[in-house]
Motif scaffolding. Structure first.
Motif, PDB file in Angstrom:
ATOM      1  N   LEU A  48      -8.212   1.477  -3.758  1.00  0.00           N
ATOM      2  CA  LEU A  48      -7.704   1.216  -5.136  1.00  0.00           C
ATOM      3  C   LEU A  48      -6.302   1.352  -5.288  1.00  0.00           C
ATOM      4  N   VAL A  49      -5.693   2.392  -4.575  1.00  0.00           N
ATOM      5  CA  VAL A  49      -4.341   2.537  -4.922  1.00  0.00           C
ATOM      6  C   VAL A  49      -3.183   1.928  -3.943  1.00  0.00           C
ATOM      7  N   GLY A  50      -3.837   1.894  -2.685  1.00  0.00           N
ATOM      8  CA  GLY A  50      -2.909   1.302  -1.646  1.00  0.00           C
ATOM      9  C   GLY A  50      -3.285  -0.259  -1.612  1.00  0.00           C
ATOM     10  N   TRP A  51      -4.452  -0.583  -1.532  1.00  0.00           N
ATOM     11  CA  TRP A  51      -4.985  -2.011  -1.047  1.00  0.00           C
ATOM     12  C   TRP A  51      -4.864  -2.652  -2.471  1.00  0.00           C
ATOM     13  N   ALA A  58       1.067   5.277  -2.255  1.00  0.00           N
ATOM     14  CA  ALA A  58      -0.269   5.300  -2.222  1.00  0.00           C
ATOM     15  C   ALA A  58      -0.979   6.434  -1.313  1.00  0.00           C
ATOM     16  N   LEU A  59      -0.065   6.866  -0.413  1.00  0.00           N
ATOM     17  CA  LEU A  59      -0.613   7.979   0.482  1.00  0.00           C
ATOM     18  C   LEU A  59      -1.156   9.342  -0.307  1.00  0.00           C
ATOM     19  N   ARG A 152       4.350   9.581  -7.680  1.00  0.00           N
ATOM     20  CA  ARG A 152       3.661  10.499  -6.803  1.00  0.00           C
ATOM     21  C   ARG A 152       2.623  11.032  -7.628  1.00  0.00           C
ATOM     22  N   LEU A 153       3.121  11.524  -8.759  1.00  0.00           N
ATOM     23  CA  LEU A 153       2.220  12.232  -9.727  1.00  0.00           C
ATOM     24  C   LEU A 153       0.947  11.536 -10.173  1.00  0.00           C
TER      25      LEU A 153
END
Length: 377
Positions: A48-51, A58-59, A152-153
């Motif tokens: 969801l977040v990285g791809w 995204a980490l 980040r948050l």
């Protein structure tokens, strides 16, 4: 010989435990399910977040998601709140130190001491590590701008929501098995101890045998503590957990059974302690005569049958109350004959036999209450 029977009893218990571990893979299955859920939550968070979103931080999402698939939903929620607080504080400490010093090395020297102290605060538990590690990541990658902090948050929040959601909605953990296994173990070990005592008394007993009985009774006390821990674990697994509504399950046995087996364990410890005092060269009480040992053999054997019936009742839809009742009658009858022997003894022997009669009477009263009535008024 007594020691041979004791070894056989210990080996039987060990073999039974190993057999259950090999054939009943309940705890191992639960661990496997939770591990796969954690891995799935991390993959979903990254997808969801990285791809899909291609977020710059995204980490944070899979890193947060994988550790929030906890053993209970309540722990996932608590750990999620702690983790977000610590990630936020670690980020702010790092960003503040970087803005004050303008140098990564100096910022680490300034930010890490309070971050580590914060992480060691006992209320944060295992999640405390996130404060210093977040500060290190922020400073190592120089990602302490306002935008980077917001990313980040946000990504940590997304990962937390995915981890908690997967744990709560995909086979949510409900820990019922631990209570049943602990109750079964207490019933099995109580019956085995009583049976061993009865067998050993048929040919007399020495101090070594009595001390082994006493150690076995003390181990029952440890098992009672394990049962209390399992009961608290089960209650926690129900908190904020839709699993007890979404999944079919059998309710845990009532709390009265905990009180029942706790009472049995306590009575057995007192009885075996008295028997230790009647054995050996330096005994404090007179040794019981053979006729008393015969009556104790009958009484303890019948008490073992009662415990075995109570164990069978844990899983039997219609327990055999008649067999339990007959065993109780035989135990009380043997106890009555035991008390009848008191006037025939000299003063020293009467003191020992009277003590054993009192201890076995308390044991029989505890058994008479039954596992579903103990602790009720």
């Amino acid at each position: 010989m007594a020691w041979q029977r004791w070894v056989a009893w210990e080996w039987s218990g060990m073999r039974t435990s190993v057999g259950r571990a090999l054939t009943e893979s309940g705890p191992e299955r639960d661990l496997a399910v939770q591990s796969l859920k954690a891995a799935g939550a991390a993959v979903l968070a990254w997808a969801l977040v990285g791809w899909w979103w291609k977020a710059p931080m995204a980490l944070m999402a899979p890193w947060t998601a994988v550790v929030l698939v906890q053993s209970t939903v309540y722990r996932s929620l608590r750990a999620g709140a702690q983790q977000l607080i610590l990630i936020g504080l670690g980020t702010l400490l790092a960003a503040g130190a970087a803005s004050l010093t303008g140098n990564t090395m100096a910022a680490m020297a300034l930010a890490l001491p309070p971050a580590v102290l914060l992480g060691n605060y006992s209320r944060f538990g295992d999640q405390g590590i996130y404060a210093p590690t977040t500060a290190i990541f922020v400073l190592a990658y120089s990602s302490f701008s306002t935008t980077a902090i917001a990313h980040r948050l946000f990504e940590a929040l997304v990962g937390a929501l995915i981890g908690i959601g997967v744990n709560a909605l995909v086979l949510p953990p409900v820990h019922l098995r631990d209570v049943r296994e602990n109750l079964d173990g207490l019933a099995r070990d109580s019956a085995a101890l009583l049976r061993t005592m009865a067998d050993d008394m048929e040919s007399g007993y020495d101090r070594t045998s009595a001390e082994q009985w006493y150690e076995g009774a003390r181990r029952l006390g440890g098992a009672v503590q394990g049962l209390g821990s399992a009961r608290r674990w089960t209650r926690e697994s129900y908190r904020f957990n839709p699993g007890h509504r979404l999944r079919r399950h059998v309710s845990p046995p009532p709390d009265s059974r905990d009180s029942y087996w706790s009472g049995i364990a306590g009575r057995l410890e007192s009885l075996t302690g008295t028997l230790v005092d009647t054995a050996g060269q330096w005994r404090r009480l007179a040794a019981p005569p053979d006729v008393v040992l015969g009556l104790l053999t009958e009484l303890l054997g019948a008490a073992a049958e009662v415990c075995e019936a109570d164990r069978a009742a844990l899983t039997a839809p219609q327990p055999d109350g008649d067999a339990r009742g007959e065993a109780m009658k035989r135990a009380w009858a043997a106890h009555g004959r035991l008390k009848g022997r008191l006037p025939d003894q000299d003063h020293e022997t009467a003191t020992a036999v009277g003590g054993l009669a009192a201890q076995t009477q308390q044991l029989l009263y505890a058994l008479e209450a039954g596992p579903d009535q103990a602790g009720r008024t």
